[in-house]
Scaffold this motif. Structure first.
Motif, short mmCIF file in Angstrom:
data_model
loop_
_atom_site.label_atom_id
_atom_site.label_comp_id
_atom_site.label_asym_id
_atom_site.label_seq_id
_atom_site.Cartn_x
_atom_site.Cartn_y
_atom_site.Cartn_z
N PRO A 1 36.69 28.61 83.87
CA PRO A 1 35.82 29.38 82.97
C PRO A 1 35.92 28.90 81.53
CG PRO A 1 37.15 30.84 84.35
CD PRO A 1 37.70 29.47 84.51
N THR A 2 34.83 29.02 80.80
CA THR A 2 34.84 28.72 79.37
C THR A 2 34.35 29.96 78.62
OG1 THR A 2 32.63 27.76 79.52
CG2 THR A 2 34.49 26.25 79.64
N PHE A 3 34.93 30.19 77.47
CA PHE A 3 34.65 31.37 76.66
C PHE A 3 33.23 31.33 76.10
CE2 PHE A 3 35.40 34.72 73.70
CZ PHE A 3 34.84 34.34 72.50
N LEU A 4 32.54 32.46 76.19
CA LEU A 4 31.21 32.57 75.60
C LEU A 4 31.19 33.54 74.42
CD1 LEU A 4 28.77 32.78 78.67
CD2 LEU A 4 29.12 30.85 77.11
N SER A 5 31.74 34.76 74.64
CA SER A 5 31.61 35.76 73.59
C SER A 5 32.68 36.82 73.72
CB SER A 5 30.24 36.42 73.64
OG SER A 5 30.12 37.20 74.81
N TYR A 6 32.87 37.54 72.63
CA TYR A 6 33.83 38.64 72.57
C TYR A 6 33.19 39.77 71.78
CZ TYR A 6 37.93 41.25 70.89
OH TYR A 6 38.83 42.24 70.58
N ASN A 7 33.23 40.99 72.33
CA ASN A 7 32.75 42.18 71.63
C ASN A 7 33.84 43.24 71.65
OD1 ASN A 7 30.25 40.82 72.91
ND2 ASN A 7 29.29 42.29 71.53
N VAL A 8 34.12 43.82 70.51
CA VAL A 8 35.06 44.94 70.46
C VAL A 8 34.42 46.15 69.79
CG1 VAL A 8 36.14 44.24 68.29
CG2 VAL A 8 37.46 45.57 69.96
N LEU A 9 33.40 45.92 68.98
CA LEU A 9 32.65 47.00 68.35
C LEU A 9 31.25 47.07 68.97
CD1 LEU A 9 33.59 46.37 64.61
CD2 LEU A 9 34.62 48.01 66.21
N ASP A 10 30.65 48.25 68.90
CA ASP A 10 29.30 48.42 69.43
C ASP A 10 28.31 47.53 68.70
OD1 ASP A 10 29.50 52.04 70.03
OD2 ASP A 10 30.35 50.31 71.08
#
Lengths: 116, 109
Positions: B43-52
């Motif tokens: 797998p390769t990283f695409l995105s990260y979300n921690v806030l809405d």
């Protein structure tokens, strides 16, 4: 982004032999490393989590005496598949994580193990 | 228990837009990741979300609603090379990544 290497990329071994796979974080210190296994057309399965200098934590159903994990330094972890059998043939992937947010896991390219 | 749901497979046309949904129920939440995995590769990283809200990165965007336990990955201007599996993963209260089974995206010309 951070780079994780894994060696070897492919290995074929005979049943009953042992195979060692190395995972290295090349440009950061990995406080935690993870070992996954993935069978064809199936999702990633976490095998174990290892913190530098500590014993690995194995997931339920994973034999710790068969899959030996050593995380001797902040940049190197090894997985040894002992007394390999054909059913151990799989794609083994390591990932490494630094100890800071966002705690993203960086994956190595994987090792395809074939046991004959 | 902990659970992450995403569709098993989706098909879209080259040049179009596709949205891959992910719903989760986990013990705690410390962020949600999207990874791309081509067949036979890691797998390769695409995105990260921690806030809405929506995070945009080129052709890819990722949205998060923590109150709904919901995220989506939006891929625009689809290219044949986007054919891959897309994995949703949630970081739980123990900072353990909980993985979805992945969505296989098939792009047709």
């Amino acid at each position: 982004g951070a780079v994780v290497s894994q060696h070897p990329s492919r290995v074929i071994c005979k049943s009953g032999t042992s195979v060692k796979i190395e995972c290295r974080s090349l440009d950061f210190q990995a406080t935690t490393m993870f070992w996954y296994r993935q069978f064809p057309k199936q999702s990633l399965m976490l095998m174990a989590t290892s913190n530098e200098g500590s014993k690995a934590t194995y997931e339920q159903g994973v034999e710790k005496d068969k899959f030996l994990i050593n995380h001797a330094s902040l940049t190197l972890s090894t997985l040894t598949v002992t007394s390999a059998h054909p059913e151990d043939s799989s794609f083994y992937i390591c990932s490494a994580r630094a100890g800071t947010e966002p705690f993203e896991q960086y994956f190595g390219p994987g090792t395809r193990l074939t046991v004959t | 228990g902990q659970n992450i749901d995403q569709p098993t497979e989706m098909t879209a046309t080259e040049g179009a837009i596709v949205q891959i949904n992910c719903t989760y129920q986990t013990s705690g939440f410390n962020g949600l990741f999207w990874y791309q995995q081509h067949a036979g590769e890691a797998p390769t990283f695409l995105s990260y979300n921690v806030l809405d809200g929506l995070e945009e990165k080129g052709r890819f965007s990722s949205f998060l609603s923590r109150s709904k336990g919901y995220s989506y990955l939006l891929l625009k201007e689809l290219q044949m090379k986007d054919s891959a599996s897309y994995l949703c993963a949630v970081l739980d209260s123990n900072y353990q990544l909980i993985w979805g089974a992945g969505t296989k995206l098939i792009i047709k010309p």
